[in-house]
Design a protein around this motif. Sequence first.
Motif, PDB file in Angstrom:
ATOM      1  N   ASN A 589       0.843  -1.190   0.000  1.00 32.64           N
ATOM      2  CA  ASN A 589       0.000   0.000   0.000  1.00 32.64           C
ATOM      3  C   ASN A 589       0.884   1.248   0.000  1.00 32.64           C
ATOM      4  OD1 ASN A 589      -2.536  -1.108  -0.076  1.00 32.64           O
ATOM      5  ND2 ASN A 589      -2.801  -1.149   2.144  1.00 32.64           N
ATOM      6  N   LEU A 590       0.672   2.109  -0.968  1.00 24.71           N
ATOM      7  CA  LEU A 590       1.421   3.363  -1.082  1.00 24.71           C
ATOM      8  C   LEU A 590       0.534   4.474  -0.518  1.00 24.71           C
ATOM      9  CD1 LEU A 590       2.698   2.740  -4.716  1.00 24.71           C
ATOM     10  CD2 LEU A 590       3.964   2.373  -2.590  1.00 24.71           C
ATOM     11  N   THR A 591       0.708   4.762   0.768  1.00 27.38           N
ATOM     12  CA  THR A 591      -0.209   5.680   1.460  1.00 27.38           C
ATOM     13  C   THR A 591       0.526   6.693   2.319  1.00 27.38           C
ATOM     14  OG1 THR A 591      -0.413   4.083   3.276  1.00 27.38           O
ATOM     15  CG2 THR A 591      -2.068   3.973   1.525  1.00 27.38           C
ATOM     16  N   SER A 592       1.765   6.994   1.986  1.00 25.75           N
ATOM     17  CA  SER A 592       2.514   7.959   2.793  1.00 25.75           C
ATOM     18  C   SER A 592       1.901   9.343   2.663  1.00 25.75           C
ATOM     19  CB  SER A 592       3.975   8.000   2.346  1.00 25.75           C
ATOM     20  OG  SER A 592       4.066   8.539   1.038  1.00 25.75           O
ATOM     21  N   ASN A 597      -0.694  13.813  -0.239  1.00 21.11           N
ATOM     22  CA  ASN A 597      -0.662  15.237  -0.575  1.00 21.11           C
ATOM     23  C   ASN A 597      -0.581  15.450  -2.082  1.00 21.11           C
ATOM     24  OD1 ASN A 597      -0.760  15.855   2.155  1.00 21.11           O
ATOM     25  ND2 ASN A 597       1.469  16.048   2.353  1.00 21.11           N
ATOM     26  N   TYR A 598       0.209  14.609  -2.755  1.00 18.81           N
ATOM     27  CA  TYR A 598       0.330  14.747  -4.214  1.00 18.81           C
ATOM     28  C   TYR A 598      -1.009  14.462  -4.889  1.00 18.81           C
ATOM     29  CZ  TYR A 598       1.588  13.748  -9.032  1.00 18.81           C
ATOM     30  OH  TYR A 598       1.626  13.750 -10.402  1.00 18.81           O
ATOM     31  N   LEU A 599      -1.655  13.373  -4.488  1.00 18.05           N
ATOM     32  CA  LEU A 599      -2.917  13.020  -5.125  1.00 18.05           C
ATOM     33  C   LEU A 599      -3.989  14.074  -4.895  1.00 18.05           C
ATOM     34  CD1 LEU A 599      -2.985   9.199  -4.278  1.00 18.05           C
ATOM     35  CD2 LEU A 599      -2.524  10.236  -6.503  1.00 18.05           C
ATOM     36  N   TYR A 604      -7.008  14.316  -7.781  1.00 19.43           N
ATOM     37  CA  TYR A 604      -7.546  13.060  -7.266  1.00 19.43           C
ATOM     38  C   TYR A 604      -8.098  13.273  -5.854  1.00 19.43           C
ATOM     39  CZ  TYR A 604      -4.677  11.324 -11.095  1.00 19.43           C
ATOM     40  OH  TYR A 604      -4.105  11.132 -12.315  1.00 19.43           O
ATOM     41  N   PRO A 605      -9.116  14.102  -5.707  1.00 20.77           N
ATOM     42  CA  PRO A 605      -9.655  14.381  -4.370  1.00 20.77           C
ATOM     43  C   PRO A 605     -10.222  13.121  -3.735  1.00 20.77           C
ATOM     44  CG  PRO A 605     -11.141  15.186  -6.063  1.00 20.77           C
ATOM     45  CD  PRO A 605      -9.888  14.782  -6.761  1.00 20.77           C
ATOM     46  N   GLY A 606      -9.901  12.918  -2.489  1.00 21.73           N
ATOM     47  CA  GLY A 606     -10.407  11.765  -1.754  1.00 21.73           C
ATOM     48  C   GLY A 606      -9.588  10.507  -1.918  1.00 21.73           C
ATOM     49  N   ILE A 607      -8.660  10.468  -2.888  1.00 14.42           N
ATOM     50  CA  ILE A 607      -7.820   9.287  -3.075  1.00 14.42           C
ATOM     51  C   ILE A 607      -6.569   9.436  -2.212  1.00 14.42           C
ATOM     52  CG2 ILE A 607      -6.517   7.894  -4.702  1.00 14.42           C
ATOM     53  CD1 ILE A 607      -9.478   7.752  -5.161  1.00 14.42           C
ATOM     54  N   GLY A 608      -6.355   8.431  -1.368  1.00 12.66           N
ATOM     55  CA  GLY A 608      -5.226   8.513  -0.453  1.00 12.66           C
ATOM     56  C   GLY A 608      -4.123   7.524  -0.747  1.00 12.66           C
ATOM     57  N   GLY A 609      -4.161   6.883  -1.919  1.00 10.84           N
ATOM     58  CA  GLY A 609      -3.132   5.905  -2.260  1.00 10.84           C
ATOM     59  C   GLY A 609      -3.713   4.526  -2.406  1.00 10.84           C
ATOM     60  N   ILE A 665       7.430  11.606  -6.344  1.00 13.27           N
ATOM     61  CA  ILE A 665       6.433  11.907  -5.319  1.00 13.27           C
ATOM     62  C   ILE A 665       6.958  11.569  -3.933  1.00 13.27           C
ATOM     63  CG2 ILE A 665       4.133  11.306  -4.468  1.00 13.27           C
ATOM     64  CD1 ILE A 665       3.396  10.664  -7.389  1.00 13.27           C
ATOM     65  N   ASP A 666       7.531  10.366  -3.794  1.00 17.13           N
ATOM     66  CA  ASP A 666       8.018   9.904  -2.498  1.00 17.13           C
ATOM     67  C   ASP A 666       9.292   9.099  -2.708  1.00 17.13           C
ATOM     68  OD1 ASP A 666       8.514   8.932   0.003  1.00 17.13           O
ATOM     69  OD2 ASP A 666       6.586   7.911   0.258  1.00 17.13           O
ATOM     70  N   PRO A 667      10.458   9.704  -2.514  1.00 13.83           N
ATOM     71  CA  PRO A 667      11.725   8.984  -2.721  1.00 13.83           C
ATOM     72  C   PRO A 667      11.887   7.767  -1.814  1.00 13.83           C
ATOM     73  CG  PRO A 667      12.085  11.358  -2.571  1.00 13.83           C
ATOM     74  CD  PRO A 667      10.670  11.117  -2.148  1.00 13.83           C
ATOM     75  N   ASN A 668      11.138   7.713  -0.720  1.00 14.26           N
ATOM     76  CA  ASN A 668      11.268   6.607   0.234  1.00 14.26           C
ATOM     77  C   ASN A 668      10.192   5.537   0.070  1.00 14.26           C
ATOM     78  OD1 ASN A 668      13.507   7.875   1.579  1.00 14.26           O
ATOM     79  ND2 ASN A 668      12.040   9.258   2.567  1.00 14.26           N
TER      80      ASN A 668
END
Length: 793
Positions: A589-592, A597-599, A604-609, A665-668
């Motif tokens: 799951n990619l949810t950092s 914040n990027y989505l 992409y409102p409401g999408i959290g990963g 978006i997220d280097p980690n």
Amino acid sequence: MPVRRIPAGPRHPLALGLLLALSASVAQAQDAAPRSDPKTLDQVIVTGTRVSDRTVAESTAPIDIITPETLEATGTVELASALARALPSLNFPRPAITDGTDAVRPAQLRGLAPDQVLVLVNGKRRHTTALINLNGSQGRGSSPVDLNAIPIASIERVEVLRDGASAQYGSDAIAGVVNIVLKGSDSGGSIAARYGQYSAGDGEQYQLSGDAGFKLGENGKLHLAAQGGHQDQTNRARPFQGVVEQRYGDPEIDQGAISYNGEYSPTDYLTFYSFGSYSKRDVLSNGYFRFAGDPRNIPSIYPNGFLPQIHNISKDRAAVVGLRSETAGGTQIDLSYNYGHNGLTFDIENTLNRSLGPTSPTNFYAGALEVTQHVLNLDFTKSVDFGWQYPVTFAWGAEWRGEEFSERAGEPLSYANGGVPASNGQIIPGAQVFSGFRASDAGNFDRHSYSAYIDAEADLTEKFSAGVAARFESYSDFGDTTSGKLSARYAFTDKVALRATASTGFRAPSLQQQFFQSIATNFISGVPYEIGTFRVDNPAAVALGSEALKAEESTNYSLGLVLQPADGLYITVDAYKIEVEDRILLSENLTSAAVRNYLQANGYPGIGGGRYFTNAVDTDTQGVDVVATQAWDLDSGKFNLTLGYNYSKTEIDKIAPNPARLAAIDPNAVRIGRTEIGRITKGAPKDKFFLTGDWKTGNWGFAATATRYGEFTELHASDPLQDQTFGASWTLDLAASYRLNNWEFTLGGDNVLNEYPDESKLVRGTRNYLPYNTASPYGFNGAFGYFKIGYKW
């Protein structure tokens, strides 16, 4: 409201009205021959070769012949469980609390993914299950064939080719091929009844089975078989907060299956044939118990808490029609149409949608999954004499395959957000334990493919045989692929032979992996986000780096030694190496916070990963299979001894770097985490050993099997200190039978020493009521006793 008590009988009449054939023999099978008859070394095989008279002993690749006596002697009526006990390289764990995977469990061959094994029935491709395994079980992300949909009563034998065979059969044949050969005689039959229970006092089982052959005039025959039965739940959960409310073990199952296999020959050179099956499995499995004070509970509905349950119904049907002919020039022709379908429905019971408040229903229809397969085959075989010492067998042909996948939405209340907050202030939408598929998840998807192959095989001298095969396939969704295979066998003497193969292979991404989608609302720091499994072409997944899936590609090597040093003694040692590139896995799951914040800021409102399928990993599997069998004809009867051993090790050669979009978006971000790496490399036993003996004397038969399952390891998601290796375990199975005329009575026990796997370190804290790891290769139910009575004619 108390937890719903489960009725003690079958839910549908199919499980009651089936009369079928399952004789209670205690003979066992061996790597290359059934343990009851060493002459099976001379049995002609139909898997892995198109030579009409190739025997087991002459095969250029390792072949297991599993007889119906072997399957029935294992004490189980599940085909996959029986094969796992008869084959050292097959693993079939019994996961629990894994949603639909409780109902349709996957099997592994040589430590590879369950969908990297091709299953045939009478040499024709079997369709896969509609389910995709998404939870924390072996085979996560796969949609393999449901072996347990095929009744054991219908099986003449099972041929297992432990070798790559994509050049011969197409997609999926990376780890090997399982060919289920159905009974086809025009006379004889059997009927049997079986009853059993676990020593803990639960898991009661009863089955009826039978088969019978009939003549169709003077030129035809038909063989029918059926099997039906019931299984109660098992429960190995322990008290938590003073009571046992959780259920943890096998689900409740009612299942029935029927099959037919027939042919008619109006002339000597033309035969019409058809075979097929239908099965229905009704499964009730469990989620995690919600205690009375849990914010997810509504006390006015469940004052004592509740155990949500998933009610799956799997319907499986298949039919093949075809004709075989032979021209005046000796060319054999086989033209066939192959249809297969599997449907799986999800009903959620004893639950609620917390966001609907006290008016929430307690049962929901959560949706359904369906797959359909259509295959047209045209195959030719001809033996050509070039004036050499032996003729060359050529085979060539073409195939068209159409596949369909459908996802059906559940009722709106099963996923609705009713807006009523829980006691902690959060809104928790959707039916608990399994939120329904949304209308936006639903869809119908299809593809088609064309393929052509050519195959040549010959005994070049009395000592040396060889074969070559090549196949080209073109898919409408991901493109073209080509595979090839070379095989050879050299007999130094009648007692010593060396065999080897080298091949390339592939597995096409399944439609389920490409198009399954399930989105649910999750709360992160009190904020609701839409998170789930996204299709690879979903814009939100694409924003996170998903790409169109491509085929997995493999390179297989095997080298084997075949020894027959004395009469009745047969030994095979086969080493293998299987490299798989672009292996398809389900991401983490990619949810950092960076992802969310990027989505939110990019449309992409409401999408959290979420997660998606990706060709992110290359693996290397190496191992060895050893099988030895010895048969003795003694004054007191016949005694057979069989030893089987498999060692397999999978390593990850490469994990692809994160796509540029995700890295920006997220280097980690971590797409493939430690737990999934552990499932691939350490989640199955690293070795397995069994020793079986059976003795027949007069009317009596006795059998014993001791099996050692090697250690396996579970890696924690983030903390290496929480990793755990589960030690090796021994199980002992015993059976005794008595024959009286055509009757046979069997009393048996599986795991008679009541062995359990090591307990999990995670028994501390909130999970101390679930003591065992579901990756255990023999389950965690303890000893099982059974009685069978059968009649043959």
